[in-house]
Design a protein around this motif. Structure first.
Motif, PDB file in Angstrom:
ATOM      1  N   ASN A 183       0.849  -1.423   0.076  1.00 48.35           N
ATOM      2  CA  ASN A 183       0.138  -0.083  -0.085  1.00 48.35           C
ATOM      3  C   ASN A 183       0.822   1.163  -0.147  1.00 48.35           C
ATOM      4  O   ASN A 183       0.459   2.148  -0.507  1.00 48.35           O
ATOM      5  CB  ASN A 183      -1.032  -0.119   1.204  1.00 48.35           C
ATOM      6  CG  ASN A 183      -1.885  -0.914   1.131  1.00 48.35           C
ATOM      7  OD1 ASN A 183      -2.090  -1.958   1.839  1.00 48.35           O
ATOM      8  ND2 ASN A 183      -2.958  -0.735   0.063  1.00 48.35           N
ATOM      9  N   LEU A 184       1.937   1.229   0.691  1.00 48.57           N
ATOM     10  CA  LEU A 184       2.788   2.387   0.702  1.00 48.57           C
ATOM     11  C   LEU A 184       3.362   2.734  -0.743  1.00 48.57           C
ATOM     12  O   LEU A 184       3.689   3.838  -1.333  1.00 48.57           O
ATOM     13  CB  LEU A 184       3.837   2.273   1.701  1.00 48.57           C
ATOM     14  CG  LEU A 184       3.740   2.427   3.083  1.00 48.57           C
ATOM     15  CD1 LEU A 184       4.475   1.844   4.192  1.00 48.57           C
ATOM     16  CD2 LEU A 184       3.069   3.770   3.585  1.00 48.57           C
ATOM     17  N   HIS A 219       0.703   4.035  -2.910  1.00 43.94           N
ATOM     18  CA  HIS A 219       0.648   5.595  -2.614  1.00 43.94           C
ATOM     19  C   HIS A 219       1.670   6.283  -2.981  1.00 43.94           C
ATOM     20  O   HIS A 219       1.497   7.451  -3.498  1.00 43.94           O
ATOM     21  CB  HIS A 219       0.647   5.536  -0.986  1.00 43.94           C
ATOM     22  CG  HIS A 219       0.918   6.823  -0.266  1.00 43.94           C
ATOM     23  ND1 HIS A 219      -0.228   7.875  -0.616  1.00 43.94           N
ATOM     24  CD2 HIS A 219       1.869   7.587   0.450  1.00 43.94           C
ATOM     25  CE1 HIS A 219       0.180   9.299  -0.037  1.00 43.94           C
ATOM     26  NE2 HIS A 219       1.212   8.860   0.728  1.00 43.94           N
ATOM     27  N   LEU A 220       2.938   6.006  -2.955  1.00 44.16           N
ATOM     28  CA  LEU A 220       4.181   6.624  -3.625  1.00 44.16           C
ATOM     29  C   LEU A 220       3.862   7.017  -5.054  1.00 44.16           C
ATOM     30  O   LEU A 220       4.222   7.989  -5.751  1.00 44.16           O
ATOM     31  CB  LEU A 220       5.412   6.071  -3.199  1.00 44.16           C
ATOM     32  CG  LEU A 220       5.721   6.368  -1.728  1.00 44.16           C
ATOM     33  CD1 LEU A 220       7.113   5.353  -1.571  1.00 44.16           C
ATOM     34  CD2 LEU A 220       6.065   7.563  -1.513  1.00 44.16           C
ATOM     35  N   ILE A 221       3.339   5.731  -5.763  1.00 48.62           N
ATOM     36  CA  ILE A 221       2.900   5.911  -7.112  1.00 48.62           C
ATOM     37  C   ILE A 221       2.141   6.879  -7.396  1.00 48.62           C
ATOM     38  O   ILE A 221       2.445   7.739  -8.559  1.00 48.62           O
ATOM     39  CB  ILE A 221       2.859   4.414  -7.660  1.00 48.62           C
ATOM     40  CG1 ILE A 221       4.276   3.655  -7.585  1.00 48.62           C
ATOM     41  CG2 ILE A 221       2.281   4.591  -9.145  1.00 48.62           C
ATOM     42  CD1 ILE A 221       3.712   1.878  -7.918  1.00 48.62           C
ATOM     43  N   TYR A 253      10.182  14.623  -2.490  1.00 47.03           N
ATOM     44  CA  TYR A 253      11.559  13.804  -2.177  1.00 47.03           C
ATOM     45  C   TYR A 253      11.681  13.056  -0.899  1.00 47.03           C
ATOM     46  O   TYR A 253      11.868  12.113  -0.547  1.00 47.03           O
ATOM     47  CB  TYR A 253      12.971  14.638  -2.715  1.00 47.03           C
ATOM     48  CG  TYR A 253      13.981  13.592  -2.671  1.00 47.03           C
ATOM     49  CD1 TYR A 253      14.100  12.622  -3.400  1.00 47.03           C
ATOM     50  CD2 TYR A 253      15.023  14.080  -1.483  1.00 47.03           C
ATOM     51  CE1 TYR A 253      15.469  11.848  -3.182  1.00 47.03           C
ATOM     52  CE2 TYR A 253      16.107  13.155  -1.632  1.00 47.03           C
ATOM     53  CZ  TYR A 253      16.269  12.188  -2.178  1.00 47.03           C
ATOM     54  OH  TYR A 253      17.427  11.207  -2.297  1.00 47.03           O
ATOM     55  N   GLY A 254      11.420  14.264  -0.138  1.00 48.04           N
ATOM     56  CA  GLY A 254      11.305  13.677   1.623  1.00 48.04           C
ATOM     57  C   GLY A 254      10.450  12.650   1.642  1.00 48.04           C
ATOM     58  O   GLY A 254      10.607  11.761   2.666  1.00 48.04           O
ATOM     59  N   HIS A 255       9.050  13.187   1.152  1.00 48.28           N
ATOM     60  CA  HIS A 255       8.035  12.152   1.477  1.00 48.28           C
ATOM     61  C   HIS A 255       8.401  10.535   0.985  1.00 48.28           C
ATOM     62  O   HIS A 255       8.211   9.531   1.350  1.00 48.28           O
ATOM     63  CB  HIS A 255       6.833  12.560   0.664  1.00 48.28           C
ATOM     64  CG  HIS A 255       5.655  11.816   0.756  1.00 48.28           C
ATOM     65  ND1 HIS A 255       5.235  11.148  -0.447  1.00 48.28           N
ATOM     66  CD2 HIS A 255       4.578  11.502   1.772  1.00 48.28           C
ATOM     67  CE1 HIS A 255       4.119  10.379  -0.042  1.00 48.28           C
ATOM     68  NE2 HIS A 255       3.540  10.647   1.314  1.00 48.28           N
ATOM     69  N   LEU A 256       8.710  10.464  -0.526  1.00 48.55           N
ATOM     70  CA  LEU A 256       9.316   9.419  -1.132  1.00 48.55           C
ATOM     71  C   LEU A 256      10.214   8.609   0.179  1.00 48.55           C
ATOM     72  O   LEU A 256      10.153   7.490   0.264  1.00 48.55           O
ATOM     73  CB  LEU A 256      10.209   9.710  -2.381  1.00 48.55           C
ATOM     74  CG  LEU A 256      10.799   8.457  -2.853  1.00 48.55           C
ATOM     75  CD1 LEU A 256       9.935   7.272  -3.109  1.00 48.55           C
ATOM     76  CD2 LEU A 256      11.692   8.763  -4.175  1.00 48.55           C
ATOM     77  N   ASN A 257      11.225   9.378   0.515  1.00 49.04           N
ATOM     78  CA  ASN A 257      12.167   8.657   1.464  1.00 49.04           C
ATOM     79  C   ASN A 257      11.829   8.366   2.729  1.00 49.04           C
ATOM     80  O   ASN A 257      12.079   7.207   3.438  1.00 49.04           O
ATOM     81  CB  ASN A 257      13.634   9.506   1.616  1.00 49.04           C
ATOM     82  CG  ASN A 257      14.483   9.356   0.455  1.00 49.04           C
ATOM     83  OD1 ASN A 257      15.445   8.376   0.456  1.00 49.04           O
ATOM     84  ND2 ASN A 257      14.327   9.995  -0.576  1.00 49.04           N
ATOM     85  N   GLN A 262      10.091   3.305   5.924  1.00 47.00           N
ATOM     86  CA  GLN A 262       8.977   2.651   6.233  1.00 47.00           C
ATOM     87  C   GLN A 262       9.091   1.147   5.573  1.00 47.00           C
ATOM     88  O   GLN A 262       8.836   0.014   6.267  1.00 47.00           O
ATOM     89  CB  GLN A 262       7.856   3.136   6.229  1.00 47.00           C
ATOM     90  CG  GLN A 262       7.512   4.262   7.138  1.00 47.00           C
ATOM     91  CD  GLN A 262       6.152   4.905   7.125  1.00 47.00           C
ATOM     92  OE1 GLN A 262       5.854   5.282   5.953  1.00 47.00           O
ATOM     93  NE2 GLN A 262       5.517   5.247   8.042  1.00 47.00           N
ATOM     94  N   ILE A 263       9.108   1.252   4.124  1.00 49.80           N
ATOM     95  CA  ILE A 263       9.133  -0.153   3.622  1.00 49.80           C
ATOM     96  C   ILE A 263      10.373  -1.087   3.903  1.00 49.80           C
ATOM     97  O   ILE A 263      10.288  -2.336   4.084  1.00 49.80           O
ATOM     98  CB  ILE A 263       8.831   0.178   2.036  1.00 49.80           C
ATOM     99  CG1 ILE A 263       7.672   0.803   1.753  1.00 49.80           C
ATOM    100  CG2 ILE A 263       9.230  -1.273   1.371  1.00 49.80           C
ATOM    101  CD1 ILE A 263       7.342   1.364   0.276  1.00 49.80           C
ATOM    102  N   ASN A 264      11.502  -0.413   4.023  1.00 50.96           N
ATOM    103  CA  ASN A 264      12.616  -1.396   4.465  1.00 50.96           C
ATOM    104  C   ASN A 264      12.497  -1.951   5.834  1.00 50.96           C
ATOM    105  O   ASN A 264      12.644  -2.996   5.939  1.00 50.96           O
ATOM    106  CB  ASN A 264      13.873  -0.157   4.531  1.00 50.96           C
ATOM    107  CG  ASN A 264      15.233  -0.816   4.944  1.00 50.96           C
ATOM    108  OD1 ASN A 264      15.480  -0.823   6.252  1.00 50.96           O
ATOM    109  ND2 ASN A 264      15.692  -1.643   3.797  1.00 50.96           N
ATOM    110  N   TYR A 265      11.976  -0.995   6.942  1.00 58.48           N
ATOM    111  CA  TYR A 265      11.784  -1.791   7.998  1.00 58.48           C
ATOM    112  C   TYR A 265      10.605  -2.722   7.915  1.00 58.48           C
ATOM    113  O   TYR A 265      10.695  -3.974   8.728  1.00 58.48           O
ATOM    114  CB  TYR A 265      11.453  -0.548   9.014  1.00 58.48           C
ATOM    115  CG  TYR A 265      12.645  -0.156   9.671  1.00 58.48           C
ATOM    116  CD1 TYR A 265      13.229  -0.844  10.808  1.00 58.48           C
ATOM    117  CD2 TYR A 265      13.140   1.070   9.276  1.00 58.48           C
ATOM    118  CE1 TYR A 265      14.489  -0.279  11.320  1.00 58.48           C
ATOM    119  CE2 TYR A 265      14.281   1.673   9.910  1.00 58.48           C
ATOM    120  CZ  TYR A 265      14.961   0.970  10.773  1.00 58.48           C
ATOM    121  OH  TYR A 265      15.888   1.676  11.431  1.00 58.48           O
TER     122      TYR A 265
END
Length: 148
Positions: free
Chosen positions: A43-44, A47-49, A129-133, A138-141
């Motif tokens: 879902n994240l 959301h980013l897409i 850009y900050g929002h993407l990171n 979050q996805i990494n964790y």
């Protein structure tokens, strides 16, 4: 120069996001949530897409796009390959949009008021850009905690 920097940074980190999605050992784990993690990696990613396709692809690049935030946070079990393809398409639109952006707009107002006030294109691109990171982290964790 600043647009080239944004292109390089967004492109690099969309590639990192793609690698995170590919790194899940089991595709179904992309959609897991638990008591402390309320948004799945899938879902994240959606959301980013949606966020980048809308705010950069559509508003800056002129690409046709209709955002569906309900789908971004409500969809389940979108195939991994579809997520990866959508990330690739998003990256392409983002690069084309920023390559075609008139540099004279960088310090002029972005066409939408997202936070209830005017902001420059530069400010909003920095925010995006900050929002993407933020969500990439979050996805990494998510992957490291729930992809077991």
């Amino acid at each position: 120069m600043i647009l080239k920097n944004f292109i390089m940074l967004f492109g690099r980190d969309l590639d990192r996001l793609t690698q995170e999605i590919k790194s899940y050992s089991d595709e179904k784990n992309l959609w897991l949530i638990d008591d402390t993690i309320s948004n799945s990696a899938g879902n994240l990613t959606l959301h980013l897409i949606g966020n980048l396709n809308n705010f950069i692809g559509k508003e800056i690049g002129g690409f046709d796009y209709k955002r569906n935030r309900e789908f971004e946070f409500g969809a389940k079990n979108v195939p991994r390959e579809e997520l990866i393809n959508e990330l690739s398409n998003c990256k392409h639109k983002l690069i084309v949009s920023l390559e075609g952006m008139d540099i004279s707009l960088i310090n002029k107002d972005y066409p939408l008021e997202i936070f209830g006030e005017k902001m420059t294109h530069c400010f909003f691109l920095t925010h995006l850009y900050g929002h993407l990171n933020y969500h990439l982290g979050q996805i990494n964790y998510h992957r490291r905690f729930l992809d077991i």
